[in-house]
Design a protein around this motif. Structure first.
Motif, PDB file in Angstrom:
ATOM      1  N   UNK A  79       0.804  -1.225   0.000  1.00 17.98           N
ATOM      2  CA  UNK A  79       0.000   0.000   0.000  1.00 17.98           C
ATOM      3  C   UNK A  79       0.839   1.278   0.000  1.00 17.98           C
ATOM      4  N   UNK A  80       2.061   1.203   0.501  1.00 16.38           N
ATOM      5  CA  UNK A  80       2.869   2.415   0.572  1.00 16.38           C
ATOM      6  C   UNK A  80       3.347   2.829  -0.819  1.00 16.38           C
ATOM      7  N   UNK A  81       3.010   4.028  -1.299  1.00 13.54           N
ATOM      8  CA  UNK A  81       3.440   4.472  -2.630  1.00 13.54           C
ATOM      9  C   UNK A  81       4.956   4.636  -2.684  1.00 13.54           C
ATOM     10  N   UNK A  82       5.509   4.327  -3.847  1.00 10.42           N
ATOM     11  CA  UNK A  82       6.939   4.476  -4.065  1.00 10.42           C
ATOM     12  C   UNK A  82       7.197   5.759  -4.856  1.00 10.42           C
ATOM     13  N   UNK A  83       8.400   6.330  -4.739  1.00  4.42           N
ATOM     14  CA  UNK A  83       8.655   7.620  -5.386  1.00  4.42           C
ATOM     15  C   UNK A  83       8.810   7.555  -6.900  1.00  4.42           C
ATOM     16  N   UNK A  84       9.020   6.340  -7.471  1.00  3.83           N
ATOM     17  CA  UNK A  84       9.218   6.240  -8.915  1.00  3.83           C
ATOM     18  C   UNK A  84       8.833   4.851  -9.397  1.00  3.83           C
ATOM     19  N   UNK A  85       8.707   4.704 -10.716  1.00  2.00           N
ATOM     20  CA  UNK A  85       8.399   3.389 -11.293  1.00  2.00           C
ATOM     21  C   UNK A  85       9.513   2.398 -10.993  1.00  2.00           C
ATOM     22  N   UNK A  86      10.779   2.863 -11.083  1.00  2.00           N
ATOM     23  CA  UNK A  86      11.913   1.970 -10.802  1.00  2.00           C
ATOM     24  C   UNK A  86      11.861   1.450  -9.375  1.00  2.00           C
ATOM     25  N   UNK A  87      11.534   2.332  -8.417  1.00  2.00           N
ATOM     26  CA  UNK A  87      11.405   1.910  -7.023  1.00  2.00           C
ATOM     27  C   UNK A  87      10.266   0.905  -6.864  1.00  2.00           C
ATOM     28  N   UNK A  88       9.133   1.156  -7.520  1.00  2.00           N
ATOM     29  CA  UNK A  88       7.974   0.265  -7.417  1.00  2.00           C
ATOM     30  C   UNK A  88       8.311  -1.124  -7.959  1.00  2.00           C
ATOM     31  N   UNK A  89       9.034  -1.173  -9.081  1.00  2.00           N
ATOM     32  CA  UNK A  89       9.428  -2.464  -9.660  1.00  2.00           C
ATOM     33  C   UNK A  89      10.385  -3.201  -8.733  1.00  2.00           C
ATOM     34  N   UNK A  90      11.384  -2.487  -8.197  1.00  2.00           N
ATOM     35  CA  UNK A  90      12.366  -3.118  -7.312  1.00  2.00           C
ATOM     36  C   UNK A  90      11.706  -3.671  -6.054  1.00  2.00           C
ATOM     37  N   UNK A  91      10.804  -2.900  -5.459  1.00  2.00           N
ATOM     38  CA  UNK A  91      10.113  -3.356  -4.254  1.00  2.00           C
ATOM     39  C   UNK A  91       9.229  -4.563  -4.572  1.00  2.00           C
ATOM     40  N   UNK A  92       8.512  -4.520  -5.698  1.00  2.00           N
ATOM     41  CA  UNK A  92       7.652  -5.629  -6.097  1.00  2.00           C
ATOM     42  C   UNK A  92       8.431  -6.908  -6.342  1.00  2.00           C
ATOM     43  N   UNK A  93       9.557  -6.807  -7.054  1.00  2.00           N
ATOM     44  CA  UNK A  93      10.377  -7.988  -7.318  1.00  2.00           C
ATOM     45  C   UNK A  93      10.924  -8.580  -6.023  1.00  2.00           C
ATOM     46  N   UNK A  94      11.316  -7.715  -5.094  1.00  2.00           N
ATOM     47  CA  UNK A  94      11.803  -8.200  -3.812  1.00  2.00           C
ATOM     48  C   UNK A  94      10.725  -8.920  -3.029  1.00  2.00           C
ATOM     49  N   UNK A  95       9.498  -8.407  -3.063  1.00  2.00           N
ATOM     50  CA  UNK A  95       8.391  -9.049  -2.356  1.00  2.00           C
ATOM     51  C   UNK A  95       8.074 -10.424  -2.947  1.00  2.00           C
ATOM     52  N   UNK A  96       8.134 -10.541  -4.274  1.00  2.00           N
ATOM     53  CA  UNK A  96       7.856 -11.831  -4.917  1.00  2.00           C
ATOM     54  C   UNK A  96       8.905 -12.859  -4.505  1.00  2.00           C
ATOM     55  N   UNK A  97      10.182 -12.473  -4.523  1.00  2.00           N
ATOM     56  CA  UNK A  97      11.231 -13.405  -4.098  1.00  2.00           C
ATOM     57  C   UNK A  97      11.016 -13.833  -2.649  1.00  2.00           C
ATOM     58  N   UNK A  98      10.636 -12.885  -1.810  1.00  2.00           N
ATOM     59  CA  UNK A  98      10.404 -13.194  -0.399  1.00  2.00           C
ATOM     60  C   UNK A  98       9.241 -14.166  -0.232  1.00  2.00           C
ATOM     61  N   UNK A  99       8.145 -13.955  -0.979  1.00  2.00           N
ATOM     62  CA  UNK A  99       6.980 -14.836  -0.863  1.00  2.00           C
ATOM     63  C   UNK A  99       7.311 -16.261  -1.300  1.00  2.00           C
ATOM     64  N   UNK A 100       8.076 -16.395  -2.381  1.00  2.00           N
ATOM     65  CA  UNK A 100       8.444 -17.723  -2.860  1.00  2.00           C
ATOM     66  C   UNK A 100       9.318 -18.445  -1.854  1.00  2.00           C
TER      67      UNK A 100
END
Length: 342
Positions: free
Chosen positions: A253-274
């Motif tokens: 839910x926390x907005x990220x300051x840029x598209x690059x930040x949003x992608x990096x955070x999302x990819x990290x969350x997916x790796x963590x979930x797996x």
């Protein structure tokens, strides 16, 4: 690595003679992530006049007389707790070299703005000012950060927040501070870790030297396989979404300051979930080759649903003057049914 039958533990460094002669029990916690490794010793003080001064750095070697010892590194004494009846001392030492005087201001709170930069460049800036030698995994180093604020935080707290945000590991080892992905087969200090093969004996029972027990947990929260993050598009004055992985999606839910930040955070969350889909806790004979960030391979002596490669998140090794030596392993795996190989 074949294990011997006669456990041996050796303390080196400050006050080594007293510690080795009077050691009652020991525990070494080797953990992944931002948690510092910790060594706890219980020492017999009966017959001593007064409380000895036991500061400085100490090191731990552990293994078996038949197969040799493995150096588990050095630790700085951070806490001494004496007790009476029986007259003993509990000594706690950590791998992080922080001193109470804090000469470099590592515990000082700061407010600053950073960016545009990369995660690697920011990490190197933060830890180098305190005398650490930074080591950063190449793919982690290139993560783009458009803007981030350090708001009344210590540098250590800020580094920990960065690591949590991007789901990476930031951890001090003596004079080295490392930043890398979790679950890598190299230790964060740069040493190559052995893949430890663990077997279950045909006569597996409590009380036996080789007894192994384990529990497996499948996380219901880990059923999601994707992540939705958002960022503010300043040019269009709208909030946009970025989807990583596949449905079902978890929402950050926390907005990220840029598209690059949003992608990096999302990819990290997916790796963590797996990585968190399956968890196993194993109690087994002590093995000095077991280490956080390494791999343990459960071979075909295990039930088929537990066989395969498991990424070690934490190893708690312990022993006492009766020469016992056991390990508790906390590990994660994407697919425990994967075939174990040498």
């Amino acid at each position: 690595m074949a294990l011997g039958f006669t456990p041996v533990v050796e303390i080196y460094g400050a006050n080594k003679d007293l510690l080795n002669q009077r050691l009652i029990s020991w525990e070494h916690i080797d953990a992944a992530g931002i948690e510092s490794d910790q060594l706890t010793l219980t020492v017999d003080l009966e017959g001593l006049d007064g409380l000895p001064s036991l500061g400085g750095k100490i090191g731990l070697k552990v293994g078996y007389r038949e197969t040799g010892l493995v150096d588990k590194g050095q630790f700085k004494v951070t806490r001494l707790t004496p007790s009476l009846f029986p007259f003993r001392l509990t000594l706690v030492a950590t791998s992080a070299p922080f001193s109470k005087d804090d000469e470099t201001g590592f515990k000082q709170r700061r407010t600053a703005s950073h960016g545009p930069t990369t995660l690697g460049a920011l990490f190197r800036e933060l830890v180098s000012r305190h005398g650490f030698s930074p080591r950063v995994a190449p793919d982690v180093s290139l993560i783009r950060i458009e803007h981030i604020d350090q708001s009344n935080e210590t540098d250590m707290g800020f580094v920990s927040r960065l690591a949590k945000k991007y789901n990476v590991v930031a951890k001090p080892y003596d004079d080295v501070y490392v930043l890398a992905r979790p679950g890598q087969t190299k230790s964060l200090s740069g040493k190559v870790l052995a893949n430890v093969i663990l077997s279950v004996t045909s006569n597996n029972r409590p009380g036996d030297h080789a007894f192994v027990s384990a529990t497996l947990e499948e996380s219901a929260r880990a059923q999601t396989q994707g992540c939705t993050t958002c960022y503010w598009d300043g040019a269009a004055c709208v909030q946009r979404e970025v989807k990583t992985g596949m449905a079902p999606f978890k929402t950050v839910r926390q907005p990220q300051p840029s598209e690059a930040d949003a992608i990096a955070v999302g990819e990290g969350e997916v790796r963590k979930m797996l990585r968190q889909k399956y968890k196993v806790k194993i109690t087994c004979p002590g093995d000095p080759q077991l280490a956080a960030e390494g791999l343990v391979l459960l071979d075909d002596t295990w039930p088929d649903f537990m066989r395969g490669r498991w990424s070690i998140e934490k190893v708690t090794a312990s022993g006492n003057r009766e020469n016992s030596y056991r390990c508790v392993i906390d590990a994660a795996c994407l697919d425990p049914k994967a075939e174990a190989k040498d």
